[in-house]
Design a protein around this motif. Structure first.
Motif, short mmCIF file in Angstrom:
data_model
loop_
_atom_site.label_atom_id
_atom_site.label_comp_id
_atom_site.label_asym_id
_atom_site.label_seq_id
_atom_site.Cartn_x
_atom_site.Cartn_y
_atom_site.Cartn_z
N ASP A 97 -7.53 4.72 -6.62
CA ASP A 97 -8.07 4.46 -5.29
C ASP A 97 -9.03 3.29 -5.30
O ASP A 97 -9.04 2.46 -4.38
N GLN A 98 -9.85 3.21 -6.33
CA GLN A 98 -10.79 2.09 -6.43
C GLN A 98 -10.04 0.76 -6.57
O GLN A 98 -10.40 -0.23 -5.93
N MET A 99 -9.01 0.76 -7.40
CA MET A 99 -8.23 -0.47 -7.56
C MET A 99 -7.50 -0.83 -6.28
O MET A 99 -7.46 -2.00 -5.88
N SER A 100 -6.91 0.17 -5.61
CA SER A 100 -6.21 -0.10 -4.36
C SER A 100 -7.12 -0.79 -3.37
O SER A 100 -6.72 -1.70 -2.64
N SER A 101 -8.37 -0.34 -3.34
CA SER A 101 -9.34 -0.94 -2.44
C SER A 101 -9.64 -2.39 -2.82
O SER A 101 -9.63 -3.29 -1.98
N ARG A 102 -9.87 -2.63 -4.10
CA ARG A 102 -10.22 -3.98 -4.55
C ARG A 102 -9.11 -4.99 -4.29
O ARG A 102 -9.36 -6.13 -3.96
N ILE A 103 -7.86 -4.54 -4.48
CA ILE A 103 -6.74 -5.48 -4.40
C ILE A 103 -6.20 -5.65 -2.99
O ILE A 103 -5.26 -6.43 -2.77
N GLY A 104 -6.77 -4.92 -2.02
CA GLY A 104 -6.29 -5.05 -0.65
C GLY A 104 -4.99 -4.33 -0.40
O GLY A 104 -4.20 -4.74 0.47
N VAL A 123 1.14 -3.90 -1.64
CA VAL A 123 -0.01 -4.69 -2.10
C VAL A 123 0.28 -6.18 -1.93
O VAL A 123 1.44 -6.60 -1.85
N PRO A 124 -0.77 -7.01 -1.84
CA PRO A 124 -0.55 -8.45 -1.94
C PRO A 124 0.19 -8.75 -3.24
O PRO A 124 -0.05 -8.09 -4.26
N ASN A 125 1.07 -9.73 -3.23
CA ASN A 125 1.95 -9.89 -4.39
C ASN A 125 1.24 -10.34 -5.66
O ASN A 125 1.83 -10.29 -6.74
N ASN A 857 -5.32 -8.94 4.30
CA ASN A 857 -4.68 -9.77 5.32
C ASN A 857 -3.29 -10.24 4.90
O ASN A 857 -2.48 -10.64 5.74
N ALA A 858 -3.01 -10.19 3.61
CA ALA A 858 -1.67 -10.58 3.15
C ALA A 858 -0.59 -9.69 3.74
O ALA A 858 0.54 -10.11 3.94
#
Length: 939
Positions: A97-104, A123-125, A857-858
């Motif tokens: 969950d923490q990573m999902s948040s950081r990577i958008g 996720v953004p690519n 935003n991606a």
């Protein structure tokens, strides 16, 4: 992380599949291209390339659902849907969950059905390698992290989910009653996907480990990667992270096994939450991809859907027993069901409903269907197919579905052929084979004390009802900070998070604008990825323009506009829309009436003409008006049975004040709707339906010139008018907190609405406050409210917070449903989080917030719906298209000091109202301890 009923999942996927079947001669066929390879350990991998947006979806699906469980140990597959998000050896507790948040990312999520469990995220690519790394950790580096305390906590979360979606919901136990009676006791479909509270509580750590080691293995999984990525690089990453995970034991497929129902079974249940009687008839059907499944899908739609469908004609139009009827065929891997549901009007005898069903069937047997009826059903198929392919995640789901259950991701062509081959003779044959004179399970769910309405000959159903106690005992716990476990060996250091790839190029859609000479404003985004156009006309009116004594006029007007036109009967209008494969709907809210349409590009202008006819040439049919009014009164009754709807309505009364128009429910009350006349609708229409307060929003495969020229006739016929003033004054914010309670006796959950009347979206602090709220409750599983109340304490299935202003002030709301016997503890936890938030928000929190809001935003503009949302925001607030860029700059410029100021100002628990809907007998007395005075009982 929700569970989905399998029937709903497969109906959706089947619809997507079937809906490519109407490609006309000369039009290019559309297909989902893919490549597939299999690792030595049995993991099946599918790639689909789509570079229309800089995003990639990753979906890992296991061929295990509730059907692979054992009696007395139900709910394990769904429990694992939850467990696999909590921790893994290399990401750590909450690391995904923490990573999902950081990577958008879109937020790691999952769903469980009878026959499969999936885990997915878009996720953004630039984060693709990170997601492949994380999914591999689920598969090979997870089970050692699960201990007794982790298991006990997640049991509580799942039990809360069951309370929220089943025990505390009207008609929530229907699936349980049907499953128990349609299938023999040892049939894997005889129990529900979510399992029972007793089975969940009885699950041991050894049970869980054994279940995982049996089913969560590479040779029982499919990995789909869909979107904008380099195939060679992705293949290399898949081998790197998955190759060394060992295969499990060989898994034998389960044999298909239908119901052995040999006689009609009739059951009834007095529902604590229902306000309307409901009858369901369920016949044994066929398994997924059975040759008869296709004709059964069409049969169900022809019998029930639309004003010329025999069941609708009899039940709704002639007998006036209900506002609608639904029938569908659900096909699962081992068996299937055919379901007919009628939620009748209040105090309706379900024996009358059953007689009307028989009458509808007899009408079909006498009259049959026509070839034109088949065309009507199939005409919308192509549009729906493309709608399901707007997102890369939608395509990933489809590819995994076919790979697992048909053994071939490319099975779509066979599926389509079988649909195209269905004839009227097939429809008649499956009716006579599976429905006519066949045994079924009939369930009568009625309000408490109304057993005189149940179907004759019904027996009382066995339903387990949880006892409600004042305070939880034996369920409170705290997870230890760190628990040692043995790490799984690997050939490389998996604890190092992979780096980002090249930064994606974020492409904000290009917006065009225009204005008709009659005053209507036009906003558009051209996008030719799919042959689709979506548009809406938003008229700035709605409830805000109504007489407070007759709330519901605009909602009834919206209902009436699609019930025929001056030149078309309701059935003729419906058929004209269906033959285009289009959909046109009219809805009403607090501040608008909106006509929305969805169509193939080739049918855009014809669809627009029908929308124009609906808008400018109302039918004003007295008969349809009465049917519409009955339908709305039925909806009001259903809302009164839902604790969530009750909580929302009561919260609005508290924050706006009883006399304010926004304290009302836009659909009205039974009394106000009964007082409305056709003349009220006509007067409202004449006063407020004008192009001068209308904006048209268009997204899809239609350019500016085409759209503007298509509006010439509407521009000429729809003349502007002077509009009465609709402005209202909004109350000032509260200075002191207060607690309000609405009693729903024996509620197994307490529904919480906490907040206050805040600011409009146009306020300069609005979007900065949205940024502030991300870590509080707007960031899903990364938010503090979720981490504390769900992940830390197991009090709730879900909680969130957010601002909802438009161009007028709207509320800030914290929403949740919590286990009844921890109502006070949940409120105390929320209060503490709010009090501590301004001083405990860290620089790391700020960087995490910025990373998510900028990177996400991606994927913010991927679908036509997302593009329409941009246009609607612009037109409502009078903004230019660069508002998106301005918001990005607000995020970049945000500081810790500004977060502190915003949190103290807009997340102050001492100035909020606390509305609780729950069991007053056990919970109300304890709420004095919250420290906000004597709770006020609302009912």
């Amino acid at each position: 992380m929700n569970f989905l009923r399998l029937s709903a999942f497969f109906v959706l996927l089947s619809a997507l599949i079937l809906q490519s079947s109407c490609t006309p001669p000369g039009q290019k066929d559309f297909s989902v291209d893919y490549e597939k390879f299999v690792l030595d350990n049995g993991l099946e991998v599918i790639f689909h390339k789509d570079d229309s947006d800089p995003v990639t979806a990753v979906a890992l699906t296991f061929h295990v659902g509730s059907a692979r469980e054992l009696p007395g140990r139900t709910g394990f597959a769904h429990l694992f849907e939850h467990l696999l998000f909590l921790e893994s050896e290399n990401l750590g507790r909450g690391g995904l969950d923490q990573m999902s948040s950081r990577i958008g990312g879109s937020g790691a999520n999952g769903s469980t059905s009878r026959d499969r469990t999936n885990y997915f995220q878009t996720v953004p690519n630039d984060a693709l390698e990170k997601m492949i790394w994380a999914e591999a950790d689920k598969l090979g580096f997870f089970i050692n992290t699960v201990n007794e305390m982790v298991l006990e906590k997640e049991k509580q979360v799942v039990k809360n989910e069951k309370r929220q979606g089943v025990d505390n919901a009207p008609y929530g136990h229907t699936g349980y009653v049907i499953g128990k009676n349609l299938y023999p006791e040892d049939h894997p479909y005889s129990w529900q996907v979510i399992g029972s509270l007793d089975d969940l509580q009885a699950a041991t750590l050894d049970d869980v480990i054994n279940f995982y080691n049996t089913w969560y293995v590479p040779n029982n999984a499919t990995l789909v990667i869909a979107g904008d990525f380099d195939s060679d690089q992705a293949r290399e990453w898949v081998h790197k992270y998955f190759d060394e995970i060992p295969a499990g034991e060989e898994i034998e497929p389960l044999a298909t096994r239908g119901s052995d129902l040999s006689e009609i079974k009739k059951l009834y249940h007095e529902d604590n939450y229902a306000r309307l009687p409901e009858l369901r008839l369920t016949w044994p059907g066929v398994e997924l991809y059975h040759d008869d499944a296709y004709a059964l899908d069409i049969l169900a739609q022809l019998l029930s859907d639309g004003k010329t469908a025999p069941l609708y004609e009899v039940i709704v139009e002639e007998e006036e027993l209900s506002s609608g009827v639904s029938m569908f065929s659900g096909n699962s891997e081992l068996a299937g069901e055919i379901t007919l549901r009628v939620r009748a009007f209040a105090e309706t005898d379900l024996n009358d409903v059953y007689a009307a069903i028989e009458k509808g069937f007899a009408r079909y047997e006498e009259n049959g269907f026509t070839e034109n009826d088949l065309v009507r059903v199939k005409a919308g198929i192509e549009t729906g197919f493309y709608n399901g392919l707007q997102s890369v995640l939608g395509k990933a789901f489809q590819l995994a579905q076919y790979n697992i259950f048909a053994g071939d991701p490319g099975y779509i062509n066979e599926d389509i052929r079988k649909t195209l081959d269905v004839t009227l003779a097939d429809v008649r044959r499956v009716y006579e084979t599976y429905v006519k004179d066949q045994p079924f399970v009939a369930t009568s769910f009625v309000p408490l004390g109304e057993t005189e309405l149940v179907l004759a000959g019904s027996s009382e159903a066995e339903v387990a009802i949880e006892e409600i106690v004042a305070q939880g005992e034996g369920e409170a716990f705290e997870l230890p900070e760190d628990t040692p476990y043995e790490r799984t060996p690997s050939s490389f250091d998996r604890s190092v998070e992979p780096p980002y790839g090249a930064s994606p190029e974020i492409r904000v859609p290009e917006v065009w604008t225009a204005e008709s000479t009659n005053g209507m404003k036009i906003y558009g985004i051209e996008n030719d990825e799919l042959p689709l156009v979506r548009f809406n006309l938003r008229i700035e009116s709605g409830m805000i323009a109504e007489d407070p004594e007759k709330i519901g006029v605009s909602n009834l007007l919206a209902e009436m506009l699609t019930r025929g036109t001056a030149n078309r009967t309701p059935a003729e209008l419906e058929q004209a829309i269906d033959l285009l494969g289009a959909s046109i709907n009219v809805s009403s809210g607090r501040q608008d009436i909106t006509l929305s349409a969805n169509t193939l590009t080739k049918n855009y202008e014809e669809t627009l003409k029908l929308a124009q006819e609906i808008l400018l040439e109302p039918r004003w049919d007295e008969r349809e008006f009465e049917l519409a009014r009955q339908s709305v009164i039925s909806r009001i009754a259903q809302q009164q049975s839902s604790p969530n709807s009750i909580a929302t309505n009561e919260f609005n009364k508290v924050i706006y004040g009883e006399d304010h128009i926004f304290s009302r429910n836009p659909i009205g009350t039974v009394e106000s709707v009964e007082a409305i006349t056709m003349d009220d609708l006509k007067a409202y229409y004449e006063a407020y339906v004008s192009p001068t307060i209308t904006s048209m929003h268009v997204a899809g495969s239609a350019g500016r010139d085409e759209v503007v020229s298509s509006l010439d006739e509407l521009n000429e016929l729809w003349q502007p008018k002077e509009i009465p003033n609709t402005s209202v004054i909004f109350p000032e914010g509260r200075e002191e907190a207060a607690v309000f309670f609405y009693d729903v006796p024996n509620a197994s959950q307490s529904v919480l609405r906490i907040g206050y009347l805040s600011m409009p979206e146009t306020d300069e602090d609005y979007y900065p406050a949205v940024v502030m709220n991300y870590k509080l409750g707007g960031g899903g599983f990364a938010s503090r409210l979720t981490q504390e109340l769900r992940e830390g304490k197991g009090f709730t299935y879900g909680i969130g917070s957010g601002f909802s202003g438009t161009n007028v002030p709207g509320p800030f709301i914290i929403s949740s449903g919590v286990r009844s016997n921890v109502t006070l503890e949940s409120l105390q936890s929320i209060k503490t989080i709010l009090e501590d938030y301004p001083e405990t928000f860290t620089q790391e929190d700020l960087e995490n917030t910025k990373s998510f809001l900028l990177k996400s935003n991606a994927r913010a503009f991927e679908t036509l719906g997302a593009k329409l949302n941009i246009l609607e925001t612009m037109s409502m607030n009078g903004w230019e298209a660069d508002y998106i860029t301005q918001r990005q700059q607000i995020v970049r410029d945000m500081t810790l000091d500004e977060i502190t100021r915003l949190a103290r100002t807009y997340a102050n628990p001492g100035k909020m109202v606390y509305v609780i809907v729950g069991d007053a007998r056990t919970q109300l007395p304890r709420l004095r301890q919250l420290g906000y005075g004597e709770p006020i009982l609302l009912n």
